[in-house]
Write a protein that holds these residues in place. Structure first.
Motif, PDB file in Angstrom:
ATOM      1  N   ALA A  65      57.739  -0.276  61.888  1.00 39.06           N
ATOM      2  CA  ALA A  65      59.029  -0.320  62.419  1.00 39.06           C
ATOM      3  C   ALA A  65      59.647   0.463  63.470  1.00 39.06           C
ATOM      4  O   ALA A  65      60.329   0.020  64.137  1.00 39.06           O
ATOM      5  CB  ALA A  65      59.892  -0.379  60.949  1.00 39.06           C
ATOM      6  N   VAL A  66      59.188   1.760  63.358  1.00 38.60           N
ATOM      7  CA  VAL A  66      59.547   2.829  64.350  1.00 38.60           C
ATOM      8  C   VAL A  66      59.136   2.313  65.656  1.00 38.60           C
ATOM      9  O   VAL A  66      59.879   2.592  66.652  1.00 38.60           O
ATOM     10  CB  VAL A  66      59.377   4.113  63.941  1.00 38.60           C
ATOM     11  CG1 VAL A  66      59.643   5.318  65.012  1.00 38.60           C
ATOM     12  CG2 VAL A  66      60.188   4.663  62.570  1.00 38.60           C
ATOM     13  N   VAL A  67      57.720   2.155  65.745  1.00 36.44           N
ATOM     14  CA  VAL A  67      57.081   1.953  67.032  1.00 36.44           C
ATOM     15  C   VAL A  67      57.548   0.702  67.612  1.00 36.44           C
ATOM     16  O   VAL A  67      58.030   0.647  68.645  1.00 36.44           O
ATOM     17  CB  VAL A  67      55.640   1.752  66.987  1.00 36.44           C
ATOM     18  CG1 VAL A  67      54.931   1.142  68.125  1.00 36.44           C
ATOM     19  CG2 VAL A  67      54.827   3.123  66.572  1.00 36.44           C
ATOM     20  N   ALA A 149      53.529   2.747  74.994  1.00 36.83           N
ATOM     21  CA  ALA A 149      53.294   2.396  73.561  1.00 36.83           C
ATOM     22  C   ALA A 149      52.371   3.520  72.755  1.00 36.83           C
ATOM     23  O   ALA A 149      52.683   3.828  71.606  1.00 36.83           O
ATOM     24  CB  ALA A 149      52.295   1.041  73.470  1.00 36.83           C
ATOM     25  N   PRO A 150      51.319   4.103  73.473  1.00 35.91           N
ATOM     26  CA  PRO A 150      50.793   5.295  72.652  1.00 35.91           C
ATOM     27  C   PRO A 150      51.532   6.371  72.407  1.00 35.91           C
ATOM     28  O   PRO A 150      51.245   7.129  71.264  1.00 35.91           O
ATOM     29  CB  PRO A 150      49.512   5.450  73.767  1.00 35.91           C
ATOM     30  CG  PRO A 150      49.177   4.539  74.516  1.00 35.91           C
ATOM     31  CD  PRO A 150      50.854   3.700  74.644  1.00 35.91           C
ATOM     32  N   ALA A 151      52.588   6.595  73.392  1.00 33.23           N
ATOM     33  CA  ALA A 151      53.433   7.830  73.207  1.00 33.23           C
ATOM     34  C   ALA A 151      54.279   7.399  71.828  1.00 33.23           C
ATOM     35  O   ALA A 151      54.475   8.313  71.129  1.00 33.23           O
ATOM     36  CB  ALA A 151      54.290   8.081  74.387  1.00 33.23           C
ATOM     37  N   ALA A 156      55.696   8.449  66.351  1.00 34.85           N
ATOM     38  CA  ALA A 156      56.334   7.828  65.129  1.00 34.85           C
ATOM     39  C   ALA A 156      55.410   8.420  63.922  1.00 34.85           C
ATOM     40  O   ALA A 156      55.603   8.697  62.811  1.00 34.85           O
ATOM     41  CB  ALA A 156      56.163   6.326  65.200  1.00 34.85           C
ATOM     42  N   THR A 157      53.947   8.165  63.994  1.00 36.21           N
ATOM     43  CA  THR A 157      53.043   8.791  63.362  1.00 36.21           C
ATOM     44  C   THR A 157      53.285   9.992  62.859  1.00 36.21           C
ATOM     45  O   THR A 157      53.276  10.580  61.689  1.00 36.21           O
ATOM     46  CB  THR A 157      51.527   8.530  63.727  1.00 36.21           C
ATOM     47  OG1 THR A 157      51.383   7.240  64.268  1.00 36.21           O
ATOM     48  CG2 THR A 157      50.495   9.053  62.916  1.00 36.21           C
ATOM     49  N   ALA A 158      53.459  10.907  63.687  1.00 35.69           N
ATOM     50  CA  ALA A 158      53.969  12.341  63.589  1.00 35.69           C
ATOM     51  C   ALA A 158      54.993  12.642  62.550  1.00 35.69           C
ATOM     52  O   ALA A 158      54.741  13.406  61.537  1.00 35.69           O
ATOM     53  CB  ALA A 158      53.949  13.320  64.700  1.00 35.69           C
TER      54      ALA A 158
END
Length: 223
Positions: A65-67, A149-151, A156-158
């Motif tokens: 959702a955040v991405v 996108a990778p950033a 978000a994952t962090a």
């Protein structure tokens, strides 16, 4: 602290998981679109919303959702930059941002290309200006997404994983030690300090590309 932390965790868990996840995505959409990110703390909303995560599935849903929210927000910024970028730059809000910041964003993109798009996600001010700046450049939308996108995924994952780790540690220790709340807060504080330190390191390493006025300003864009 040992009273506040359990209350906060239970309060966030009492919110419907779907609503909580969508709210985080919406907050990041707002934070990354146009220049709202200069005043709207989307990362704070993500951190607080992640406190309510109770399962790996909810964690994955939060990251997605955040991405997605971040990509939609940055896509809005890119589109507006492509269509009405100069008008936004000349507007009242554009002038409030400061012409020097617009010039820095343009210079950074010209010198670092895709790397500037990736790293701007972690740099103050630039994370809101770069999508607009890229839209006003010759960059295609596909190339823009390939770098941003990778950033967004890393960011978000962090935030989601570290917050979930802090909550999980509290759950495991709450019945064993009386200072479990302080451990929770300590993990969050250390993480935020590392985020701040990382931003400062990136800004220092990239300072030459951001602030120098030498002949590199006209260098070709790198892919």
């Amino acid at each position: 602290m040992n009273d506040f932390v359990p209350w906060l965790i239970e309060f966030m868990r009492s919110i419907d998981p779907i609503a909580r996840t969508l709210l985080a995505g919406l907050a990041v959409l707002l934070e990354t679109s146009i220049l709202i990110g200069l005043v709207f703390p989307g990362d704070t909303v993500v951190l607080v919303a992640s406190i309510g995560i109770t399962s790996p599935l909810e964690g994955v849903a939060m990251v997605i959702a955040v991405v997605v929210g971040a990509l939609i927000g940055e896509s809005i910024g890119f589109g507006l930059g492509r269509w009405v970028g100069p008008h936004i730059r000349a507007s009242w809000i554009g002038r409030r941002v400061g012409e020097h910041n617009w010039v820095r964003a343009e210079r950074y993109l010209a010198r670092r290309g895709g790397i500037a798009i990736f790293l701007s996600r972690f740099l103050p001010v630039l994370h809101s200006l770069v999508p607009l700046t890229v839209g006003m450049s010759h960059y295609s939308y596909r190339r823009f997404l390939a770098w941003t996108a990778p950033a967004c995924l890393l960011w978000a994952t962090a935030y989601v994983s570290i917050t979930s780790l802090a909550v999980g540690s509290f759950d495991e220790l709450a019945d064993q030690v009386h200072f479990a709340g302080y451990i929770f807060v300590g993990i969050i504080v250390v993480f935020l300090l590392l985020v701040l330190l990382s931003k400062k390191v990136i800004a220092r390493v990239e300072r030459h590309h951001l602030d120098s006025d030498d002949a590199e300003a006209g260098a070709d864009v790198k892919d």
